[in-house]
Structure formats: C-alpha cells, structure tokens
Design a protein around this motif. Structure first.
Motif: not given
Length: 163
Positions: A22-28, A54-69
């Motif tokens: 989890w990082d600032d690109r995911d937060a963006e 439940p914990i539904l997601l793990d290892e989320v790695e966004c580039s920061g340009n996506e419109l949604s998770l």
C-alpha cells in the motif's frame, strides 16, 4: 470526511484492504474514485482503527493513473495473508500538503470553498481548463477573481489532481 480506513464492497459484503504494498499511488486512486482531489497519502497499520469482517483485498499495486481500484494490480478477492492490524487507510485532505499549508492564510478565499464542497472546471475547451466552480449547499457556483493569481490556479490544479 477526507480520510479514513478504506473499505470495499464485493459480493454482498463490506471488507477492508490489507496494507501490503500500500502506497501513495494506491491512495491517489482511492481519492480519485471517491471524487476527492486533495493530496493523497497512504496510511498503514490500521492508522484509522481496525476493521471487522473480511479482508477482501491484498497486494494492491496501482500506478496512480487508474480511475478505480478495480483497474489496479491486486490479489484475487478474499485471497490475503493479513490481520486487521494491517488495514489500509487514506487521507485525501486538501490541507495535508505543506505547499498548501504554507499559503493557507493567503489563499483562504480559494481553499475555503473546496474545503466545504467540491471543485470542478467548466466551459473549457478541454478537461484541463475552464472556469473554476465549487459545489456548495446543493449548487455549483463560480469563484470571484478578485485577488486571483497564478498561485490560486496552482492550488486548484493540485486539488483536481493535475501536477
């Protein structure tokens, strides 16, 4: 509110996201998906408290340009190796950036409408230009140009996610 623990809805239930990767690109991306355009900041280790269920997601790695998770690289739904002490959070607060905080006293007329509503550009030839409008009490209105400078334009551009 501009910040909190991130929870997602999938297959009829709400659940949290593990903070692995989890990082600032995911937060963006989360801030964009929520329609918030503040300074995105990722927070880990259940900064906003531990969720339940439940914990539904793990290892989320966004580039920061996506419109949604949904568009980000991530584990399969429900596939995780975490406890709720690792629940991910975000802050999309427009006042978290030091550059904005430095100018808050000078820019209060510009920042106040965003803080109490949301902001957009209208009437331009492209999505990157136009008249500044704010949403307040159910209506869109314009911002007076008295005292408007390039600094105000920079703040608006940052709030809208432009660099």
């Amino acid at each position: 509110s501009f910040e909190g623990r991130v929870e997602v809805y999938h297959d009829g239930k709400w659940g949290t996201i593990c903070d692995d990767q989890w990082d600032d690109r995911d937060a963006e991306v989360v801030c964009r998906q929520l329609g918030l355009s503040g300074n995105p900041k990722a927070l880990s280790w259940a900064h906003y408290g531990q969720g339940s269920g439940p914990i539904l997601l793990d290892e989320v790695e966004c580039s920061g340009n996506e419109l949604s998770l949904d568009q980000c690289k991530k584990s399969d739904w429900g596939q995780q190796n975490c406890d709720h002490i690792e629940d991910a959070g975000v802050s999309c607060d427009p006042f978290t950036g030091t550059d904005i905080q430095l100018y808050a006293s000078q820019m209060w007329p510009v920042l106040l409408p965003y803080y109490i509503g949301t902001i957009r550009l209208a009437g331009g030839r492209s999505p990157r230009e136009g008249r500044v409008e704010v949403y307040y009490n159910g209506d869109w209105g314009t911002v007076c140009d008295d005292g408007w400078t390039d600094l105000g334009a920079q703040v608006v551009c940052r709030q809208l996610g432009f660099r």
